[in-house]
Structures are given as structure tokens and as C-alpha cells.
Write an enzyme that holds these catalytic residues in place. Structure first.
Site, PDB file in Angstrom:
ATOM      1  N   LYS A   1     -18.005  -5.787   7.962  1.00 12.90           N
ATOM      2  CA  LYS A   1     -17.023  -6.106   7.809  1.00 12.90           C
ATOM      3  C   LYS A   1     -16.820  -6.537   9.292  1.00 12.90           C
ATOM      4  CE  LYS A   1     -13.228  -6.547   4.667  1.00 12.90           C
ATOM      5  NZ  LYS A   1     -12.599  -6.053   3.038  1.00 12.90           N
TER       6      LYS A   1
ATOM      7  N   ARG B   1      -2.112  -6.728  -8.007  1.00  7.07           N
ATOM      8  CA  ARG B   1      -0.903  -7.425  -7.582  1.00  7.07           C
ATOM      9  C   ARG B   1      -0.963  -8.694  -9.048  1.00  7.07           C
ATOM     10  NH1 ARG B   1      -1.993 -10.483  -2.877  1.00  7.07           N
ATOM     11  NH2 ARG B   1      -4.218  -9.625  -2.783  1.00  7.07           N
TER      12      ARG B   1
ATOM     13  N   SER C   1      -3.107  -7.935   3.256  1.00  2.79           N
ATOM     14  CA  SER C   1      -3.099  -7.467   4.202  1.00  2.79           C
ATOM     15  C   SER C   1      -3.646  -9.164   4.746  1.00  2.79           C
ATOM     16  CB  SER C   1      -4.489  -6.228   4.569  1.00  2.79           C
ATOM     17  OG  SER C   1      -4.265  -5.133   3.876  1.00  2.79           O
TER      18      SER C   1
ATOM     19  N   HIS D   1       1.062  -1.422  -0.032  1.00  7.12           N
ATOM     20  CA  HIS D   1       0.037   0.277  -0.102  1.00  7.12           C
ATOM     21  C   HIS D   1       0.611   0.928  -0.176  1.00  7.12           C
ATOM     22  CE1 HIS D   1      -3.103  -2.614   2.687  1.00  7.12           C
ATOM     23  NE2 HIS D   1      -3.470  -2.612   0.794  1.00  7.12           N
TER      24      HIS D   1
END
Length: 153
Positions: A49, A98, A135, A25
Site C-alpha cells: 500500500k 463514520r 484521511s 481519529h
């Protein structure tokens, strides 16, 4: 299209849950600073979440990282990213990819955002040395008591 953005401040929103904010990030932010006048790191809040780190902890940690950089702001939001971007005068959304599957997802999202707004998405590919860092991987390592310092800025 380029002319449209020529005489305005180039503000980008870099959205994500950033739970946690990784070296991948921070690499996207650092590279984005060469493209934009200001980057708003927008930490999305979703009450449905479950997060490992509280929203306030994430805001504080990322804010400390960029405390000396007036080109970076850290905020939280809920709802649609494009609504947040419009509210803050951003004409760009900054995203990282990615892998090819990340790119496909981001491209579809960018197409929808462009269709329903005038906001362009800029996708930067993750540097090869960070391509394996996510993450969720960092959270899993933390959960199992591994040192994750190498994965965090």
C-alpha cells in the site's frame, strides 16, 4: 463475559494506517481513554500500500500528540491486528465508524476477530462534527495545496 475482563488491565488496540491522523481519529482516542486503562495506537504497515507520509513520520507525529499521556502508546505493526493485540496483552480492539457502511464493515471484522480469538471490538461512532473527515479526503486536499489544519489535531 463482563466478569472475564473485570480484574485485568483494559488494553485496547486502535489500529489504522492513520495517513494522516485526523481530528476524527483523535476524538476516538480521547473518548476511548474513558473506557480503557491503555490505548495502543497501532499504525499498520503494508508494503503493498502506497502511503503519503512515511511510517516513521506518522509514528513521530502521533507520538508527539500523546507524549504527555502515559495511557497512550504508539507502535507500528504488520500482519493481523489480532496477533498484534495478543502480543501486547490487549483484549479489545477500538474502532471508529463514520457511517452505516463503515459500521457494517467494522461489525463483520469484529465478528471474525471474535470467532478466531477472544478479542472484543468496541466501535465508537464518530462525532457528527467529524463525520465528513477522512484521511483520504485530507490527503486529496493536501495534494491540491489546501490548508488542512482544521482537519488535523
Amino acid at each position: 463475559m463482563i466478569q472475564k475482563f473485570h480484574n485485568m488491565e483494559r488494553i485496547a488496540v486502535f489500529p489504522g494506517s492513520f495517513d494522516p491522523f485526523t481530528i476524527g481519529h483523535s476524538s476516538i482516542v480521547e473518548r476511548g481513554l474513558g473506557l480503557f486503562d491503555k490505548i495502543i495506537i497501532a499504525i499498520g504497515y503494508n508494503e503493498h500500500k502506497q502511503s503519503s507520509n512515511s511510517l516513521n513520520d506518522r509514528i513521530e507525529a502521533i507520538s508527539r500528540l500523546y507524549a504527555d499521556n502515559p495511557m497512550v502508546e504508539v507502535m507500528s505493526y504488520s500482519g493481523l491486528t489480532i496477533e498484534f493485540a495478543k502480543k501486547h496483552g490487549a483484549k479489545f480492539i477500538l474502532r471508529g465508524a463514520r457511517s452505516y457502511s463503515d459500521f457494517e464493515y467494522e461489525r463483520n471484522l469484529a465478528d471474525v476477530n471474535r470467532k478466531i480469538s477472544e478479542i472484543e471490538t468496541i466501535i465508537l461512532f464518530t462525532l457528527p462534527e467529524h463525520s465528513y473527515v477522512s484521511s483520504s479526503m485530507v490527503r486529496e486536499l493536501q495534494h491540491n495545496n489546501y490548508d488542512v489544519a482544521d482537519f488535523l489535531p
